[in-house]
Design an enzyme around this catalytic site. Structure first.
Site, PDB file in Angstrom:
ATOM      1  N   ASP A 121     -77.023  49.415  74.363  1.00 52.43           N
ATOM      2  CA  ASP A 121     -77.980  50.291  75.013  1.00 52.43           C
ATOM      3  C   ASP A 121     -78.454  50.084  76.444  1.00 52.43           C
ATOM      4  O   ASP A 121     -79.376  50.247  76.934  1.00 52.43           O
ATOM      5  CB  ASP A 121     -79.304  50.483  74.206  1.00 52.43           C
ATOM      6  CG  ASP A 121     -79.142  50.319  72.517  1.00 52.43           C
ATOM      7  OD1 ASP A 121     -79.877  49.654  71.833  1.00 52.43           O
ATOM      8  OD2 ASP A 121     -78.105  51.031  72.065  1.00 52.43           O
ATOM      9  N   GLU A 132     -78.919  60.814  70.052  1.00 57.34           N
ATOM     10  CA  GLU A 132     -80.025  59.912  70.855  1.00 57.34           C
ATOM     11  C   GLU A 132     -79.582  59.437  71.922  1.00 57.34           C
ATOM     12  O   GLU A 132     -78.698  60.232  72.734  1.00 57.34           O
ATOM     13  CB  GLU A 132     -79.843  58.583  69.653  1.00 57.34           C
ATOM     14  CG  GLU A 132     -78.522  58.101  69.628  1.00 57.34           C
ATOM     15  CD  GLU A 132     -78.206  57.155  68.008  1.00 57.34           C
ATOM     16  OE1 GLU A 132     -79.386  56.888  67.709  1.00 57.34           O
ATOM     17  OE2 GLU A 132     -77.460  56.799  68.105  1.00 57.34           O
TER      18      GLU A 132
END
Ligand code: 6LW
Length: 503
Positions: free
Chosen positions: A17, A183
């Site tokens: 991420d 997302e």
């Protein structure tokens, strides 16, 4: 001219991420850390290729909740941004404090305690318009209340960064091309366009990056005709699971994307021992849309030896160069270690590696052919482990009577006990390539656990299959971590070194 070479993984060992930021000629990058502390590393670079770990956002108890939060929860998906002289990290303390905004005037310095927002979702992104309005854009995966787990798609609202409160009801934005789990949204103002870039397809093999554009930060959004602009799904690409990207203008005024990816291993490339790492690739713009180059592998950055020698440690004083690269579970290394003359000491709390908060200090595994060797005095029970989580770990443990080698895999535990040598110099765990024919090719690697005696003779006491310590089998968001632990009494660590395995 694209920067070359581009080492990939850019940041090895589980660093998923990634979010990247350019301020002037400096680049900063932050990644997720889940149950580990210190949390949310801040890496710095001047060339997008060589990165130095300069600090962590979470260095103090309370910044993330952690206790009572399931393993794999907590520090999910930071976004690092800069506005009006202040650095921001927006992140979700998943199943903990919720979506938080941390700030710092110096990214290498101390970060704030974390402002709680009333965002219910994950993967928060911050962007400002010309009027100074701040928009928080996030993935509407509900993390609280009766509808926990329901997904509202990509959501956005203006936010007051002094109170953490949304200034309006969140609106739904474009949420991709229909892939599951939209997302990791990031909103950019580039040229005449506002861009909304997201991940979709889930962080596993179906992962991808899609993008849309608008004349306003609020939309309406037009999806890129070439979506997904990046994916490895269904390909033989060496780096799989590519997604969760962030764009940055490089030092050469060319565009780049950092993203998470996995180096998969085994005949069907089914197992990833390091978990999701940070990668980089180049981006060109054609007709106002990004054209993203496939992610190439170049393991330059992941093959460094590492040694932390604590023989010179003074009583009560951590060494100045005490590596920031050590991590502990739910507490910081400084909370679980005591500097004693000639070493750093762990004190047992009765908890072993089957527990969610053992006395443990470790380092991410960064290379496949790695060997970690530890010189330590065990006065009680403790040892060296290769951990994925409290249900998935391989340990070599020294007791007052013998040496135990253990494989814990969910409801199964396999143990063997071995005589201790007269004088134990060190214990080690190393990962080696599988050997043999067809059946050996199925797995990612073999994990060997052993010791070295005082005259330098090595003994391998057990060899376990490495596939079971992989992101896929453990369904974990993290990656393997080598670590020293103490269950009872004390373990005084004299030296922790990582080299190439010598099989
Ligand atoms: C992260 C989200 C995700 O917030 O996993 O699978 C979470 N996708 O983007 C933790 O990495």
């Amino acid at each position: 001219m694209t920067i070359s070479p581009m080492p990939n993984p850019l940041i090895p060992g589980f660093n998923p991420d990634p979010s990247v930021l350019r301020v002037g000629d400096d680049f900063y990058l932050a990644t997720s850390t889940f149950e580990y502390l210190p949390g949310v590393p801040i890496y710095h670079s001047r060339d997008l290729i060589n990165w130095t770990l300069i600090s962590h956002v979470a260095t103090r108890p309370g910044q993330f909740q952690l206790d009572g939060v399931p393993t794999g929860g907590s520090a999910w998906a930071p976004t690092i941004r800069h506005h009006d002289g202040l650095f921001y990290v927006a992140i979700t303390d998943a199943m903990g404090r919720g979506t938080l905004i941390f700030t710092a005037t110096d990214p290498a310095g101390e970060w704030s305690d974390g402002l709680v927002t009333n965002v219910d979702g994950i993967d928060p992104d911050l962007v400002w318009d010309e009027q100074g309005n701040c928009y928080i854009t996030f993935s509407g995966l509900l993390m609280t209340g009766p509808e926990f787990g329901k997904h509202l798609g990509i959501q956005q609202a203006r936010i007051d960064l002094t109170t953490g409160q949304l200034l309006e009801e969140p609106r739904s934005l474009w949420s991709g091309t229909g892939g599951m789990f939209p997302e990791a949204p990031h909103v950019y103002h580039i040229g005449d366009w506002w861009y909304l870039m997201i991940a979709e397809g889930g962080t596993e093999r179906g992962h991808s990056v899609s993008i849309a554009r608008s004349k306003s930060p609020e939309g309406p959004w037009e999806g890129c005709p070439a979506n997904p602009v990046l994916t490895a799904r269904g390909t033989a690409r060496p780096i799989q699971n590519t997604g969760h990207g962030d764009l940055v203008l490089g030092p050469d005024n060319e565009w780049y994307m950092v993203m998470l990816g996995m180096r998969t291993r085994g005949m069907t490339r089914a197992f990833s021992s390091h978990g999701r790492e940070t990668f980089i690739t180049s981006v060109n713009w054609v007709d106002g849309w990004p054209v993203v180059a496939p992610v190439e592998v170049d393991e330059t950055n992941s093959h460094f030896d590492f040694t932390a020698d604590f023989h010179k440690v003074k009583e009560g004083k951590f060494p100045a160069d005490f590596s920031k690269e050590f991590i502990s579970i739910r507490r910081t290394p400084a909370q679980v270690l005591t500097p004693v003359a000639g070493g750093l000491q762990l004190t047992g709390n009765g908890l072993g590696m089957d527990d969610p908060a053992p006395a443990f200090v470790g380092r991410r595994q960064r290379r496949f052919d790695s060997r970690v060797e530890v010189v330590a005095e065990v006065e009680g029970i403790g040892g060296l482990t290769l951990r994925y989580d409290e249900q998935s770990h391989y340990d070599i443990e020294v007791t007052p009577y013998d040496i135990v080698v253990r494989a814990r895999l969910y409801e199964m535990t396999k143990e063997s006990r071995h005589a201790k040598p007269e004088k134990l110099k060190s214990i080690f765990i190393q990962c080696v390539d599988p050997k043999g024919g067809w059946e050996a090719m199925a797995t990612s690697d073999l994990v060997q656990l052993g010791f070295v005696n005082e005259i330098g003779e090595s003994a391998i006491l057990a060899t376990f299959d490495g596939r079971y310590l992989s992101a896929e089998v453990t369904t974990s968001f993290t990656g393997r971590v080598y670590g020293v632990y103490c269950t009872q009494g004390s373990v005084t660590i004299r030296k922790f070194s990582e080299t190439t395995s010598n099989d």
